[in-house]
Design an enzyme around this catalytic site. Structure first.
Site, PDB file in Angstrom:
ATOM      1  N   ASP A   1      97.384 -11.614  39.642  1.00 53.40           N
ATOM      2  CA  ASP A   1      97.084 -12.871  38.958  1.00 53.40           C
ATOM      3  C   ASP A   1      95.832 -13.448  39.628  1.00 53.40           C
ATOM      4  O   ASP A   1      95.510 -13.072  40.761  1.00 53.40           O
ATOM      5  CB  ASP A   1      98.285 -13.805  39.135  1.00 53.40           C
ATOM      6  CG  ASP A   1      97.981 -15.236  38.753  1.00 53.40           C
ATOM      7  OD1 ASP A   1      97.487 -15.440  37.629  1.00 53.40           O
ATOM      8  OD2 ASP A   1      98.250 -16.154  39.578  1.00 53.40           O
TER       9      ASP A   1
ATOM     10  N   ASP B   1      94.505 -17.276  39.185  1.00 48.58           N
ATOM     11  CA  ASP B   1      94.689 -18.683  39.565  1.00 48.58           C
ATOM     12  C   ASP B   1      95.819 -18.856  40.574  1.00 48.58           C
ATOM     13  O   ASP B   1      96.971 -18.548  40.279  1.00 48.58           O
ATOM     14  CB  ASP B   1      95.077 -19.505  38.332  1.00 48.58           C
ATOM     15  CG  ASP B   1      93.870 -19.922  37.521  1.00 48.58           C
ATOM     16  OD1 ASP B   1      92.844 -20.257  38.129  1.00 48.58           O
ATOM     17  OD2 ASP B   1      93.974 -19.919  36.283  1.00 48.58           O
TER      18      ASP B   1
ATOM     19  N   GLU C   1      93.191 -23.938  41.299  1.00 51.99           N
ATOM     20  CA  GLU C   1      93.763 -25.041  40.526  1.00 51.99           C
ATOM     21  C   GLU C   1      93.193 -26.396  40.913  1.00 51.99           C
ATOM     22  O   GLU C   1      92.470 -27.004  40.138  1.00 51.99           O
ATOM     23  CB  GLU C   1      95.292 -25.043  40.640  1.00 51.99           C
ATOM     24  CG  GLU C   1      95.954 -23.832  40.007  1.00 51.99           C
ATOM     25  CD  GLU C   1      95.817 -23.759  38.478  1.00 51.99           C
ATOM     26  OE1 GLU C   1      95.114 -24.579  37.895  1.00 51.99           O
ATOM     27  OE2 GLU C   1      96.397 -22.828  37.903  1.00 51.99           O
TER      28      GLU C   1
ATOM     29  N   GLY D   1      98.150 -23.061  30.517  1.00 50.30           N
ATOM     30  CA  GLY D   1      97.016 -23.057  29.578  1.00 50.30           C
ATOM     31  C   GLY D   1      96.283 -24.387  29.598  1.00 50.30           C
ATOM     32  O   GLY D   1      96.901 -25.447  29.481  1.00 50.30           O
TER      33      GLY D   1
ATOM     34  N   ARG E   1      97.487 -28.009  28.319  1.00 45.04           N
ATOM     35  CA  ARG E   1      97.645 -29.034  29.356  1.00 45.04           C
ATOM     36  C   ARG E   1      96.943 -30.323  28.929  1.00 45.04           C
ATOM     37  O   ARG E   1      97.473 -31.420  29.088  1.00 45.04           O
ATOM     38  CB  ARG E   1      97.051 -28.497  30.667  1.00 45.04           C
ATOM     39  CG  ARG E   1      97.445 -29.253  31.902  1.00 45.04           C
ATOM     40  CD  ARG E   1      97.026 -28.475  33.140  1.00 45.04           C
ATOM     41  NE  ARG E   1      97.663 -27.164  33.176  1.00 45.04           N
ATOM     42  CZ  ARG E   1      97.117 -26.086  33.732  1.00 45.04           C
ATOM     43  NH1 ARG E   1      95.941 -26.146  34.311  1.00 45.04           N
ATOM     44  NH2 ARG E   1      97.761 -24.932  33.717  1.00 45.04           N
TER      45      ARG E   1
ATOM     46  N   ALA F   1      84.345 -27.570  26.955  1.00 47.02           N
ATOM     47  CA  ALA F   1      83.437 -28.098  27.982  1.00 47.02           C
ATOM     48  C   ALA F   1      83.930 -27.706  29.369  1.00 47.02           C
ATOM     49  O   ALA F   1      83.153 -27.278  30.234  1.00 47.02           O
ATOM     50  CB  ALA F   1      83.356 -29.617  27.860  1.00 47.02           C
TER      51      ALA F   1
ATOM     52  N   THR G   1      95.834 -15.303  32.476  1.00 45.57           N
ATOM     53  CA  THR G   1      95.670 -15.910  31.162  1.00 45.57           C
ATOM     54  C   THR G   1      94.555 -16.962  31.194  1.00 45.57           C
ATOM     55  O   THR G   1      94.403 -17.756  30.284  1.00 45.57           O
ATOM     56  CB  THR G   1      97.005 -16.453  30.593  1.00 45.57           C
ATOM     57  OG1 THR G   1      97.765 -17.055  31.630  1.00 45.57           O
ATOM     58  CG2 THR G   1      97.822 -15.327  29.998  1.00 45.57           C
TER      59      THR G   1
ATOM     60  N   ASP H   1     101.704 -16.174  42.020  1.00 50.77           N
ATOM     61  CA  ASP H   1     101.978 -17.329  42.882  1.00 50.77           C
ATOM     62  C   ASP H   1     102.932 -18.344  42.257  1.00 50.77           C
ATOM     63  O   ASP H   1     103.345 -19.270  42.949  1.00 50.77           O
ATOM     64  CB  ASP H   1     100.671 -18.065  43.214  1.00 50.77           C
ATOM     65  CG  ASP H   1     100.121 -18.781  41.995  1.00 50.77           C
ATOM     66  OD1 ASP H   1      99.839 -18.093  40.987  1.00 50.77           O
ATOM     67  OD2 ASP H   1     100.015 -20.016  42.014  1.00 50.77           O
TER      68      ASP H   1
HETATM   69 MG    MG Z   1      98.847 -18.209  39.153  1.00 47.90          MG
END
Ligand code: MG
Length: 233
Positions: A9, A11, A18, A52, A56, A81, A120, A176
């Site tokens: 993964d 993120d 994040e 997503g 969000r 943006a 994703t 994670d």
């Molecule tokens: Mg993750």
């Protein structure tokens, strides 16, 4: 059990994207659009329950009492943006690898294991991030741009299986979050979880092993012990 490949993964797993990547990019997108909305760290951590970026944003605007059509239209525009801003942060190298990630990837490569990506996140920022921060070490990269359903749907992992022609038993995932572990497990893959500050409270019990991070010796030892050695590339 011996795995031939590891699929990561992005993120929260490879990078702490994040709070220092996405959150910053969302706030810049709000400012650019002349909106007063800003996400501080606690707000953002709470909103991470929604997978997503576009979803969000829509959930946030709904919380603020905006009408359904307006929520969707704003989310669409702001997400575009935000993706552009995130791409420039990635190109500038402003989203560094988590501690221990580079050493782990180097060890796995030396061990002769192939490395893949199942995220994703949008390809628009994932690709420059992978290139800038890690170099050309990835075999198959599947992003949110190539699938319709976000994690916890297994779709992104099923696409990695299809493109690599590997069996489920050949591949171990590193994730994670609870959504990520659920996606890997739903695709029939074994999963190792590496917690970060945003996922400390997640139930990761479906993973084979839960470590404190990619620099946790238990994680490194487990991955090296359970992956096959072949002639290094
Ligand atoms: Mg993750």
């Amino acid at each position: 059990m011996t795995f031939r490949a590891v699929v990561f993964d992005v993120d929260g797993t490879l990078v702490d994207s994040e709070r220092d990547g996405h959150r910053v990019a969302f706030n810049e997108a709000f400012a650019e659009a002349g909106l007063p909305d800003r996400w501080d760290v606690p707000t953002y951590v709470r909103l991470l329950e929604v997978s997503g970026g576009r979803q969000r944003l829509a959930a946030w605007f709904r919380e603020q009492g905006r009408g359904e059509d307006e929520c969707e239209a704003l989310a669409e525009r702001l997400h575009e943006a935000k993706t552009r801003i995130m791409r420039s942060l990635a190109l500038l190298g402003r989203i560094p690898p988590r501690p221990g990630v580079l050493a782990l990837l180097r060890d796995l490569t030396r061990h002769g294991v192939s490395l893949h990506i199942a995220t994703t996140g949008s390809r628009a920022w994932v690709e420059p991030l992978l290139r800038t921060s890690f170099g050309p070490i990835w075999d198959v990269v599947v992003t949110g741009t190539e699938v319709t359903d976000l994690k916890p749907s297994p779709q992104v992992y099923l696409e990695v299986l299809r493109r690599t022609s590997l069996d489920q038993a050949d591949l171990v995932a590193v994730e994670d979050s609870a959504q990520g572990v659920a996606a890997a497990v739903a695709a029939g893959l074994a999963c190792v979880a590496v917690r970060n500050q945003d996922t400390r409270h997640h139930d990761l019990s479906a993973a084979r092993l839960v470590g404190a991070g990619p620099d946790d010796p238990a994680v490194v030892d487990w991955l090296l012990a359970h992956t096959a050695t072949r002639a290094p590339r």
